[in-house]
Design a protein around this motif. Structure first.
Motif, PDB file in Angstrom:
ATOM      1  N   LYS A  79       8.619   5.245   6.003  1.00 50.45           N
ATOM      2  CA  LYS A  79       7.889   4.131   5.379  1.00 50.45           C
ATOM      3  C   LYS A  79       7.643   4.463   3.910  1.00 50.45           C
ATOM      4  N   HIS A  80       7.443   3.439   3.127  1.00 47.57           N
ATOM      5  CA  HIS A  80       7.125   3.708   1.729  1.00 47.57           C
ATOM      6  C   HIS A  80       6.313   2.557   1.168  1.00 47.57           C
ATOM      7  N   SER A  81       5.250   2.907   0.461  1.00 43.96           N
ATOM      8  CA  SER A  81       4.463   1.878  -0.223  1.00 43.96           C
ATOM      9  C   SER A  81       4.907   1.839  -1.674  1.00 43.96           C
ATOM     10  N   SER A  82       4.940   0.633  -2.232  1.00 49.61           N
ATOM     11  CA  SER A  82       5.343   0.540  -3.644  1.00 49.61           C
ATOM     12  C   SER A  82       4.191   0.936  -4.554  1.00 49.61           C
ATOM     13  N   GLY A  83       3.049   1.294  -3.987  1.00 52.36           N
ATOM     14  CA  GLY A  83       1.962   1.840  -4.800  1.00 52.36           C
ATOM     15  C   GLY A  83       0.812   0.867  -4.961  1.00 52.36           C
TER      16      GLY A  83
ATOM     17  N   GLY B 152       0.220  10.418  -7.751  1.00 48.61           N
ATOM     18  CA  GLY B 152      -0.293   9.218  -8.388  1.00 48.61           C
ATOM     19  C   GLY B 152       0.626   8.782  -9.513  1.00 48.61           C
ATOM     20  N   LEU B 153       0.698   7.481  -9.706  1.00 48.47           N
ATOM     21  CA  LEU B 153       1.559   6.920 -10.741  1.00 48.47           C
ATOM     22  C   LEU B 153       0.749   5.844 -11.440  1.00 48.47           C
ATOM     23  N   SER B 154       0.511   6.015 -12.745  1.00 51.64           N
ATOM     24  CA  SER B 154      -0.275   5.032 -13.489  1.00 51.64           C
ATOM     25  C   SER B 154      -1.625   4.827 -12.786  1.00 51.64           C
TER      26      SER B 154
ATOM     27  N   LEU C 239      12.414  11.079 -13.565  1.00 48.27           N
ATOM     28  CA  LEU C 239      12.169   9.755 -14.162  1.00 48.27           C
ATOM     29  C   LEU C 239      10.792   9.214 -13.804  1.00 48.27           C
ATOM     30  N   TYR C 240      10.363   9.481 -12.557  1.00 47.49           N
ATOM     31  CA  TYR C 240       9.071   8.997 -12.055  1.00 47.49           C
ATOM     32  C   TYR C 240       7.951   9.517 -12.950  1.00 47.49           C
ATOM     33  N   ALA C 241       7.991  10.819 -13.231  1.00 46.38           N
ATOM     34  CA  ALA C 241       6.947  11.423 -14.068  1.00 46.38           C
ATOM     35  C   ALA C 241       7.031  10.885 -15.501  1.00 46.38           C
ATOM     36  N   LEU C 242       8.247  10.673 -15.985  1.00 44.46           N
ATOM     37  CA  LEU C 242       8.423  10.165 -17.343  1.00 44.46           C
ATOM     38  C   LEU C 242       7.919   8.724 -17.473  1.00 44.46           C
ATOM     39  N   ARG C 243       8.256   7.905 -16.473  1.00 41.80           N
ATOM     40  CA  ARG C 243       7.849   6.487 -16.514  1.00 41.80           C
ATOM     41  C   ARG C 243       6.338   6.354 -16.494  1.00 41.80           C
ATOM     42  N   ASP C 244       5.700   7.257 -15.738  1.00 41.14           N
ATOM     43  CA  ASP C 244       4.237   7.194 -15.610  1.00 41.14           C
ATOM     44  C   ASP C 244       3.553   7.264 -16.962  1.00 41.14           C
TER      45      ASP C 244
ATOM     46  N   PRO D  15      13.944  -3.180 -11.310  1.00 46.51           N
ATOM     47  CA  PRO D  15      15.056  -2.279 -10.959  1.00 46.51           C
ATOM     48  C   PRO D  15      14.650  -0.812 -10.942  1.00 46.51           C
ATOM     49  N   LEU D  16      13.705  -0.419 -11.801  1.00 48.26           N
ATOM     50  CA  LEU D  16      13.302   0.995 -11.810  1.00 48.26           C
ATOM     51  C   LEU D  16      12.473   1.328 -10.574  1.00 48.26           C
ATOM     52  N   ILE D  17      11.635   0.408 -10.138  1.00 43.91           N
ATOM     53  CA  ILE D  17      10.856   0.671  -8.923  1.00 43.91           C
ATOM     54  C   ILE D  17      11.788   0.683  -7.704  1.00 43.91           C
ATOM     55  N   ALA D  18      12.646  -0.343  -7.622  1.00 46.60           N
ATOM     56  CA  ALA D  18      13.533  -0.442  -6.449  1.00 46.60           C
ATOM     57  C   ALA D  18      14.414   0.802  -6.336  1.00 46.60           C
ATOM     58  N   SER D  19      15.003   1.227  -7.455  1.00 45.12           N
ATOM     59  CA  SER D  19      15.912   2.383  -7.378  1.00 45.12           C
ATOM     60  C   SER D  19      15.138   3.665  -7.114  1.00 45.12           C
ATOM     61  N   SER D  20      13.908   3.750  -7.641  1.00 40.51           N
ATOM     62  CA  SER D  20      13.100   4.945  -7.415  1.00 40.51           C
ATOM     63  C   SER D  20      12.774   5.082  -5.920  1.00 40.51           C
ATOM     64  N   ILE D  21      12.270   4.011  -5.357  1.00 37.92           N
ATOM     65  CA  ILE D  21      11.866   4.075  -3.945  1.00 37.92           C
ATOM     66  C   ILE D  21      13.082   4.292  -3.048  1.00 37.92           C
ATOM     67  N   MET D  22      14.103   3.468  -3.233  1.00 41.42           N
ATOM     68  CA  MET D  22      15.236   3.519  -2.309  1.00 41.42           C
ATOM     69  C   MET D  22      16.045   4.811  -2.454  1.00 41.42           C
ATOM     70  N   SER D  23      16.119   5.355  -3.669  1.00 42.76           N
ATOM     71  CA  SER D  23      16.904   6.597  -3.817  1.00 42.76           C
ATOM     72  C   SER D  23      16.252   7.725  -3.020  1.00 42.76           C
ATOM     73  N   LYS D  24      14.919   7.768  -3.033  1.00 40.68           N
ATOM     74  CA  LYS D  24      14.222   8.825  -2.281  1.00 40.68           C
ATOM     75  C   LYS D  24      14.443   8.673  -0.788  1.00 40.68           C
ATOM     76  N   LYS D  25      14.365   7.424  -0.332  1.00 39.44           N
ATOM     77  CA  LYS D  25      14.490   7.171   1.108  1.00 39.44           C
ATOM     78  C   LYS D  25      15.906   7.499   1.593  1.00 39.44           C
TER      79      LYS D  25
ATOM     80  N   ALA E 156      -1.208  -3.707  -8.097  1.00 37.67           N
ATOM     81  CA  ALA E 156       0.158  -3.326  -7.716  1.00 37.67           C
ATOM     82  C   ALA E 156       1.049  -3.477  -8.934  1.00 37.67           C
ATOM     83  N   PHE E 157       2.254  -2.938  -8.842  1.00 38.63           N
ATOM     84  CA  PHE E 157       3.157  -3.095  -9.976  1.00 38.63           C
ATOM     85  C   PHE E 157       3.752  -4.506 -10.010  1.00 38.63           C
ATOM     86  N   MET E 158       3.776  -5.192  -8.873  1.00 42.28           N
ATOM     87  CA  MET E 158       4.222  -6.580  -8.828  1.00 42.28           C
ATOM     88  C   MET E 158       2.972  -7.447  -8.693  1.00 42.28           C
TER      89      MET E 158
HETATM   90  N1  URA Z   1       6.729   4.139  -5.941  1.00 42.06           N
HETATM   91  C1  URA Z   1       7.835   4.861  -6.222  1.00 42.06           C
HETATM   92  O1  URA Z   1       8.251   5.710  -5.460  1.00 42.06           O
HETATM   93  N2  URA Z   1       8.473   4.597  -7.365  1.00 42.06           N
HETATM   94  C2  URA Z   1       8.059   3.663  -8.234  1.00 42.06           C
HETATM   95  O2  URA Z   1       8.702   3.481  -9.234  1.00 42.06           O
HETATM   96  C3  URA Z   1       6.907   2.916  -7.931  1.00 42.06           C
HETATM   97  C4  URA Z   1       6.252   3.172  -6.774  1.00 42.06           C
END
Ligand code: URA
Length: 443
Positions: free
Chosen positions: A81-85, A113-115, A164-169, A178-188, A206-208
């Motif tokens: 599972k993954h939450s978008s934050g 934590g992110l942002s 990238l996650y740490a840099l974007r923060d 696209p950055l959120i989608a690729s970040s989450i899905m690449s990890k999964k 939320a980011f959205m």
């Molecule tokens: N969660 C993530 O894993 N990546 C993002 O970019 C945002 C939320």
């Protein structure tokens, strides 16, 4: 291929090719592309966006930027599972224990934590002794023996996302679809999930921020997952106000413990039931939504989810006496209330402001190398939920702080984050929509 050409192509609205994205991501991971170029590229993506094809190619480039995990020697079918934050989102702590005790093992790579949004690793690390740095052998052993393991993303797994996650923060480039989608899905994908339940948050915390934007993100991630042969479900969860009452690392662990013991705030408990239901369904462990929900509720009521959580904390080196007695968790020296200036209906609890307030108290990071204070945060009163009535002088929340000046700044900031209206206000739904593979269910 020069990195600056890839940046300017995106800056000018061009569509990057798979070869360009592969070169950029591989260069960044190797260290040939410095942070300042990656930051410029991320900002160009933030403003220009990406096509679905580009996002899928970026996801694959990131997913295969390092090692990938194959857990099939340990389990036949891996559900993640993954939450978008979000703000106050401690769902993994409860859902992991519920579904693991019901026969769906969860081996999860979580983030920090992110942002303004908190991170599961930071929350768990507020339990003294709890380690999120696990070797692969321990990860697999615990997955098999306990059925629940949460680790930090190793540097070897999707390393492009880690960087990238740490840099974007810290460069204002988090809220990009696209950055959120690729970040989450690449990890999964890198972590080897066969089926993924996405908890896509929508609202100020939320980011959205709008339901259509969250649905677009969810559909994009579902499409990427399906394209790569994964079973996918996405929930669109409300984040217009904090989830539950506690925001801040140890405070959230305390709330997760209460929920696992059959108490805890109703909105958070119901959200955990919703996510557990989808995980039980996607794994085939339950055949109807009703049966899945009933099983999840039973696991909270009969103490089996709580027992699983204790075993999980123990296995990762955490001091279990601190979850048995949460008064032993790190606590801030100063606690002060914010009281309602007038009576009326709660019209807004700005989750983003609450999140940033907790970051400023020290509960999140301003720079990527910062450490977090596990003890600080904010706890809302039970009635500080949109639609509820409060009387003038009622406490709206309590700020937990390390220093007097931080406490005063937090209280005045939060006074502006909460709006009270004279007329009744509708409470938002907990889940706006569920997107199950090739089908959408309005709630
Ligand atoms: N969660 C993530 O894993 N990546 C993002 O970019 C945002 C939320």
């Amino acid at each position: 291929m020069r990195t600056v050409d890839i940046i300017t192509k995106k800056r000018d609205g061009g569509e990057l090719t798979r070869a360009e994205l592969d070169a950029f991501i591989q260069g960044y991971v190797r260290g040939d592309v410095p942070d300042y170029q990656a930051a410029a590229w991320a900002m160009a993506v933030y403003f220009r966006g990406m096509t679905h094809g580009e996002t899928a190619a970026l996801t694959e480039a990131m997913a295969f930027s390092g090692e990938t995990l194959d857990l099939h020697d340990t389990l036949p079918f891996i559900v993640d599972k993954h939450s978008s934050g979000g703000v106050g989102d401690k769902t993994t702590l409860v859902v992991g224990a519920i579904v693991a005790t019901l026969g769906v093992p969860v081996g999860k790579m979580s983030g920090r934590g992110l942002s303004f949004s908190g991170g599961t690793l930071d929350k768990l690390e507020s339990i003294p002794g709890f380690s999120t740095r696990l070797g692969l052998a321990q990860f697999k052993r615990q997955l098999k023996e306990v059925g629940l393991v949460v680790a930090g993303q190793t540097q070897d797994l999707a390393p492009a996302d880690g960087k990238l996650y740490a840099l974007r923060d810290v460069t204002g480039t988090v809220p990009s679809l696209p950055l959120i989608a690729s970040s989450i899905m690449s990890k999964k994908i890198a972590a080897g999930a066969d089926a993924i339940v996405l908890d896509v948050k929508v609202g100020q915390g939320a980011f959205m921020e709008t339901v259509p934007a969250a649905v677009e993100l969810a559909e994009l991630m579902v499409a990427i997952g399906q394209r790569l042969g994964r079973k996918m479900t996405a929930l669109i969860g409300d984040m217009s106000q904090p989830l539950g009452l506690a925001v801040g690392n140890a405070l959230e662990v305390r709330e997760a413990v209460a929920t696992l013991q059959g108490r805890g705030p109703a909105d958070f408990r119901e959200h955990c039931i919703d996510v557990s239901r989808e995980m039980l369904l996607i794994s085939g462990q339950a055949h109807t939504p009703e049966a899945a929900e009933a099983a999840a509720r039973r696991a909270l009521e009969d103490g089996s989810a709580w027992a699983k959580f204790r075993a999980f904390v123990t296995a990762q080196g955490g001091d279990v006496t601190c979850v048995d007695d949460p008064d032993r968790l790190p606590a801030a020296p100063l606690v002060a209330p914010l009281v309602a200036p007038v009576g009326g209906y709660i019209a807004q609890v700005d989750a983003r402001e609450v999140g940033y307030t907790v970051v400023d108290l020290g509960g999140g990071r301003a720079r990527k190398e910062d450490s977090v204070d596990p003890a600080v945060g904010v706890v809302l009163a039970e009635s500080t939920k949109v639609g509820r009535y409060v009387k003038a002088g009622d406490p709206l929340l309590w700020v937990h702080a390390r220093a007097e000046d931080a406490l005063a700044a937090a209280v005045s900031r939060l006074a502006r984050a909460i709006q009270i209206a004279p007329d009744e206000v509708d409470a938002p739904p907990l889940v706006h929509q569920v997107i199950r593979q090739a089908q959408t269910t309005a709630r």
